[in-house]
Design an enzyme around this catalytic site. Structure first.
Site, PDB file in Angstrom:
ATOM      1  N   HIS A  76       0.934  -1.175  -0.070  1.00 29.96           N
ATOM      2  CA  HIS A  76       0.037  -0.074  -0.009  1.00 29.96           C
ATOM      3  C   HIS A  76       0.965   1.191   0.086  1.00 29.96           C
ATOM      4  O   HIS A  76       1.993   1.318   0.223  1.00 29.96           O
ATOM      5  CB  HIS A  76      -1.114   0.091   1.399  1.00 29.96           C
ATOM      6  N   CYS A  80       3.703  -4.952   6.339  1.00 31.70           N
ATOM      7  CA  CYS A  80       3.168  -4.519   5.271  1.00 31.70           C
ATOM      8  C   CYS A  80       4.232  -3.877   4.542  1.00 31.70           C
ATOM      9  O   CYS A  80       5.415  -3.463   4.973  1.00 31.70           O
ATOM     10  CB  CYS A  80       2.058  -3.619   5.438  1.00 31.70           C
TER      11      CYS A  80
END
Length: 226
Positions: free
Chosen positions: A149, A165
């Site tokens: 992301h 992440c």
């Protein structure tokens, strides 16, 4: 386009009747838009699903979809994949031996970014979170705890700062979101990546961006390990 059709087939065991079926609402948004071929408009695609061969799903894609007036610039292309090197804080977008893009990334502290093989399971335009930590786009992995992301903290790129992440600059994740469809393979490892592209295709040329659609957004809040 061929990578999107390939993964559509792997997921549904059929090809779409029309290319526009690749641009359905989330969670079936393989692509945000049908890309415009380099020489022409969207009507420049020649789509012939009758040429598909189930025993050769990728190899037959060259006959299934072509762009009018465009010759292949390279042989030996493969479905687009993502390779992420933990020690280099770097992501390569590749097609076989060809390097298409290379991006700096932020990763997890204390080895929290998982190592292994995954796939893109969900694509979200402007993913919701309480702190806007996910930036402007997200591509969730097949391990539902993690996603690739954007970020609201660009100074974090190139560092081990997340809970696992993979973060990119927002402009980079928007291009990545435009390039890769659902089902794209993702490899995360601890080895170094090849540093230069194979002759024939450049790494990181003119930015390739498709506008995200409103039906690619979600009303829910996500809780990936940002």
């Amino acid at each position: 386009m061929r990578t999107a059709l390939y993964h559509y087939y792997l997921q549904t065991q059929t090809l779409p009747k029309q290319l526009s079926q690749l641009t359905q609402a989330s969670p079936n948004n393989y692509l945000s838009q049908i890309p415009v071929p380099p020489a022409g408009d969207q009507d420049g695609w020649i789509y012939n699903p009758a040429a598909f061969q189930p025993q050769r799903p990728w190899e037959s894609m060259e006959q299934v979809v072509r762009a009018k007036g465009l010759d292949m610039v390279a042989k030996g292309l493969q479905p687009i994949e993502l390779n992420i090197s933990i020690p280099e804080f770097r992501m390569h977008v590749v097609s076989g031996s060809y390097l298409l893009r290379s991006y700096p990334v932020a990763l997890g502290t204390h080895n929290q970014t998982p190592v292994g093989d995954f796939s893109i399971a969900l694509k979200v335009n402007k993913p919701k979170s309480a702190t806007k930590v996910y930036g402007t786009r997200a591509l969730a992995l097949s391990n539902p705890d993690y996603a690739i992301h954007g970020t609201n903290d660009p100074s974090s790129i190139g560092k081990a700062v997340s809970k696992g992440c993979i973060r990119l600059f927002n402009q980079d994740v928007e291009e990545l979101y435009s390039l890769v469809p659902l089902g794209t393979k993702v490899h995360i490892g601890k080895t170094k990546l090849k540093s230069s592209p194979t002759k024939g295709l450049p790494g990181n040329g003119k930015p390739y961006l498709l506008s995200g659609r409103s039906d690619e957004k979600s009303k829910k809040f996500y809780h990936w390990r940002g």
